[in-house]
Design a protein around this motif. Structure first.
Motif, short mmCIF file in Angstrom:
data_model
loop_
_atom_site.label_atom_id
_atom_site.label_comp_id
_atom_site.label_asym_id
_atom_site.label_seq_id
_atom_site.Cartn_x
_atom_site.Cartn_y
_atom_site.Cartn_z
N LEU A 133 18.58 -85.82 11.14
CA LEU A 133 19.24 -86.55 12.22
C LEU A 133 18.25 -87.08 13.25
CD1 LEU A 133 21.92 -87.39 13.55
CD2 LEU A 133 21.92 -85.19 14.73
N LEU A 134 17.30 -86.25 13.65
CA LEU A 134 16.37 -86.64 14.70
C LEU A 134 15.17 -87.42 14.21
CD1 LEU A 134 16.37 -83.30 16.71
CD2 LEU A 134 17.77 -85.32 17.09
N LYS A 135 14.94 -87.44 12.89
CA LYS A 135 13.82 -88.16 12.27
C LYS A 135 12.48 -87.69 12.84
CE LYS A 135 16.82 -90.67 10.13
NZ LYS A 135 17.47 -90.01 9.03
N LYS A 136 12.40 -86.40 13.11
CA LYS A 136 11.19 -85.81 13.65
C LYS A 136 10.62 -84.85 12.61
CE LYS A 136 9.73 -82.83 17.45
NZ LYS A 136 10.15 -82.11 18.65
N THR A 137 9.30 -84.78 12.53
CA THR A 137 8.66 -83.86 11.59
C THR A 137 8.78 -82.44 12.12
OG1 THR A 137 7.09 -85.57 10.94
CG2 THR A 137 6.54 -83.31 10.38
N VAL A 138 9.29 -81.55 11.26
CA VAL A 138 9.52 -80.16 11.63
C VAL A 138 8.67 -79.27 10.74
CG1 VAL A 138 11.26 -78.35 11.92
CG2 VAL A 138 11.89 -80.73 12.26
N ARG A 139 8.04 -78.25 11.33
CA ARG A 139 7.24 -77.29 10.55
C ARG A 139 7.99 -75.99 10.41
NH1 ARG A 139 1.20 -76.96 12.74
NH2 ARG A 139 2.23 -75.24 13.77
#
Length: 76
Positions: A31-37
């Motif tokens: 949804l946020l189009k952010k890279t998550v680790r």
């Protein structure tokens, strides 16, 4: 069927013939189009007790060796 190989960092080598390896993976949040680790710890078999804490290692799937160990160290 080929065995999976993962790469990670040794976070504990206190067990006899056992190391704990942290494997990090990155993915794109849907949804946020952010890279998550995200990271996960795996217990791996180290036959010679040669791997030390902080080292980068590769681990490979293997038949169960104990209650928690389903991986083995293949490269230091």
């Amino acid at each position: 069927m080929p065995r999976r190989i993962l790469q990670g960092t040794v976070v504990s080598d206190k067990g006899d013939k056992t190391v704990v390896v942290r494997v990090e993976r990155t993915y794109l949040h849907p949804l946020l189009k952010k890279t998550v680790r995200r990271s996960k710890k795996y217990h791996a078999h180290d036959e010679g007790n040669v791997v030390k804490m902080g080292e980068q290692v590769s681990i490979q799937e293997c038949p169960p060796r104990s209650k928690l160990k389903r991986w083995e160290v293949v490269a230091g």
